[in-house]
Design a protein around this motif. Structure first.
Motif, PDB file in Angstrom:
ATOM      1  N   LEU A 103      35.718  42.355  34.193  1.00  0.00           N
ATOM      2  CA  LEU A 103      36.916  42.467  33.355  1.00  0.00           C
ATOM      3  C   LEU A 103      38.159  42.731  34.194  1.00  0.00           C
ATOM      4  CD1 LEU A 103      35.460  44.529  30.385  1.00  0.00           C
ATOM      5  CD2 LEU A 103      35.884  42.067  30.486  1.00  0.00           C
ATOM      6  N   VAL A 104      38.041  43.568  35.203  1.00  0.00           N
ATOM      7  CA  VAL A 104      39.175  43.838  36.109  1.00  0.00           C
ATOM      8  C   VAL A 104      39.563  42.573  36.865  1.00  0.00           C
ATOM      9  CG1 VAL A 104      39.857  45.112  38.187  1.00  0.00           C
ATOM     10  CG2 VAL A 104      38.705  46.299  36.315  1.00  0.00           C
ATOM     11  N   TYR A 105      38.551  41.861  37.350  1.00  0.00           N
ATOM     12  CA  TYR A 105      38.806  40.615  38.071  1.00  0.00           C
ATOM     13  C   TYR A 105      39.546  39.611  37.182  1.00  0.00           C
ATOM     14  CZ  TYR A 105      37.899  36.072  40.160  1.00  0.00           C
ATOM     15  OH  TYR A 105      38.039  34.815  40.662  1.00  0.00           O
ATOM     16  N   ARG A 106      39.064  39.466  35.948  1.00  0.00           N
ATOM     17  CA  ARG A 106      39.717  38.531  35.026  1.00  0.00           C
ATOM     18  C   ARG A 106      41.155  38.949  34.737  1.00  0.00           C
ATOM     19  NH1 ARG A 106      34.829  37.704  30.802  1.00  0.00           N
ATOM     20  NH2 ARG A 106      33.615  36.283  32.085  1.00  0.00           N
ATOM     21  N   TYR A 107      41.392  40.241  34.554  1.00  0.00           N
ATOM     22  CA  TYR A 107      42.736  40.724  34.269  1.00  0.00           C
ATOM     23  C   TYR A 107      43.669  40.437  35.444  1.00  0.00           C
ATOM     24  CZ  TYR A 107      46.572  43.892  33.281  1.00  0.00           C
ATOM     25  OH  TYR A 107      47.815  44.410  33.066  1.00  0.00           O
ATOM     26  N   VAL A 108      43.225  40.748  36.644  1.00  0.00           N
ATOM     27  CA  VAL A 108      44.048  40.523  37.836  1.00  0.00           C
ATOM     28  C   VAL A 108      44.286  39.034  38.037  1.00  0.00           C
ATOM     29  CG1 VAL A 108      44.062  40.717  40.363  1.00  0.00           C
ATOM     30  CG2 VAL A 108      43.392  42.674  38.961  1.00  0.00           C
ATOM     31  N   TYR A 109      43.244  38.229  37.867  1.00  0.00           N
ATOM     32  CA  TYR A 109      43.372  36.789  38.034  1.00  0.00           C
ATOM     33  C   TYR A 109      44.345  36.203  37.025  1.00  0.00           C
ATOM     34  CZ  TYR A 109      42.010  31.908  38.515  1.00  0.00           C
ATOM     35  OH  TYR A 109      42.021  30.557  38.705  1.00  0.00           O
ATOM     36  N   GLU A 110      44.269  36.644  35.769  1.00  0.00           N
ATOM     37  CA  GLU A 110      45.179  36.145  34.745  1.00  0.00           C
ATOM     38  C   GLU A 110      46.613  36.595  35.013  1.00  0.00           C
ATOM     39  OE1 GLU A 110      43.575  37.374  31.017  1.00  0.00           O
ATOM     40  OE2 GLU A 110      41.901  35.962  31.131  1.00  0.00           O
ATOM     41  N   GLN A 111      46.799  37.794  35.527  1.00  0.00           N
ATOM     42  CA  GLN A 111      48.142  38.267  35.869  1.00  0.00           C
ATOM     43  C   GLN A 111      48.747  37.410  36.982  1.00  0.00           C
ATOM     44  OE1 GLN A 111      50.089  40.245  34.410  1.00  0.00           O
ATOM     45  NE2 GLN A 111      48.715  41.283  33.017  1.00  0.00           N
ATOM     46  N   LYS A 112      47.933  37.039  37.971  1.00  0.00           N
ATOM     47  CA  LYS A 112      48.433  36.191  39.059  1.00  0.00           C
ATOM     48  C   LYS A 112      48.782  34.808  38.550  1.00  0.00           C
ATOM     49  CE  LYS A 112      46.400  38.504  42.965  1.00  0.00           C
ATOM     50  NZ  LYS A 112      45.602  38.422  44.166  1.00  0.00           N
ATOM     51  N   LEU A 113      48.006  34.314  37.591  1.00  0.00           N
ATOM     52  CA  LEU A 113      48.337  33.011  37.011  1.00  0.00           C
ATOM     53  C   LEU A 113      49.657  33.070  36.254  1.00  0.00           C
ATOM     54  CD1 LEU A 113      44.951  31.584  35.665  1.00  0.00           C
ATOM     55  CD2 LEU A 113      46.359  30.714  37.534  1.00  0.00           C
ATOM     56  N   LEU A 114      49.871  34.179  35.512  1.00  0.00           N
ATOM     57  CA  LEU A 114      51.134  34.316  34.783  1.00  0.00           C
ATOM     58  C   LEU A 114      52.315  34.391  35.749  1.00  0.00           C
ATOM     59  CD1 LEU A 114      50.218  36.811  31.926  1.00  0.00           C
ATOM     60  CD2 LEU A 114      50.869  34.413  31.688  1.00  0.00           C
ATOM     61  N   GLU A 115      52.164  35.137  36.837  1.00  0.00           N
ATOM     62  CA  GLU A 115      53.244  35.255  37.823  1.00  0.00           C
ATOM     63  C   GLU A 115      53.504  33.921  38.503  1.00  0.00           C
ATOM     64  OE1 GLU A 115      52.114  38.352  40.488  1.00  0.00           O
ATOM     65  OE2 GLU A 115      52.318  39.916  38.962  1.00  0.00           O
ATOM     66  N   LYS A 116      52.478  33.146  38.705  1.00  0.00           N
ATOM     67  CA  LYS A 116      52.622  31.846  39.356  1.00  0.00           C
ATOM     68  C   LYS A 116      53.424  30.894  38.478  1.00  0.00           C
ATOM     69  CE  LYS A 116      49.861  28.067  41.163  1.00  0.00           C
ATOM     70  NZ  LYS A 116      48.525  27.534  41.374  1.00  0.00           N
ATOM     71  N   TRP A 117      53.218  30.959  37.173  1.00  0.00           N
ATOM     72  CA  TRP A 117      53.902  30.043  36.274  1.00  0.00           C
ATOM     73  C   TRP A 117      55.300  30.511  35.892  1.00  0.00           C
ATOM     74  CZ3 TRP A 117      52.319  25.282  35.716  1.00  0.00           C
ATOM     75  CH2 TRP A 117      50.980  25.001  35.975  1.00  0.00           C
ATOM     76  N   MET A 118      55.646  31.745  36.201  1.00  0.00           N
ATOM     77  CA  MET A 118      56.986  32.244  35.840  1.00  0.00           C
ATOM     78  C   MET A 118      57.970  32.030  36.926  1.00  0.00           C
ATOM     79  SD  MET A 118      56.338  35.661  33.741  1.00  0.00           S
ATOM     80  CE  MET A 118      56.002  35.557  32.039  1.00  0.00           C
TER      81      MET A 118
END
Length: 118
Positions: A103-118
């Motif tokens: 769950l931590v991995y998924r949260y961190v990975y999704e946060q990096k994806l959001l930062e990449k697209w912003m």
């Protein structure tokens, strides 16, 4: 053969023992947690729809299955192993910790994806 952490010794053939009443928190307890963290990680990755609360009984059942098999093999092959309730609890904790890491991995990975697209 058995390894106590400081020495190796030859054990006689036997059926081992069972401890269902006393939980001991020692180095073996920590080792059992560490050994089952990858299993919890894999279970949660394979079955992502299972909730974290549901992973607790899955972890305890997996630990109980491991200890039951150890008990059976100890009696069939006389490997003189001990089945222990501490190991069941430690295995359950390890599987839940592995699930939390997913769950931590998924949260961190999704946060990096959001930062990449912003």
């Amino acid at each position: 053969m058995s390894f106590t952490g400081t020495k190796v010794y030859i054990m006689p053939a036997g059926i081992g023992s069972v401890n269902l009443s006393r939980i001991t928190y020692d180095l073996g307890f920590i080792e059992n947690i560490a050994l089952t963290v990858p299993l919890g990680f894999l279970i949660k990755r394979a079955f992502s729809n299972i909730s974290l609360i549901s992973m607790v009984p899955i972890g305890l059942m997996t630990g109980a299955a491991i200890e039951t098999m150890q008990y059976y093999l100890s009696h069939v092959f006389l490997i003189n192993r001990t089945s222990d309730i501490s190991d069941v609890v430690a295995n359950g904790i390890g599987i839940v910790v592995g699930s939390v890491l997913v769950l931590v991995y998924r949260y961190v990975y999704e946060q990096k994806l959001l930062e990449k697209w912003m």
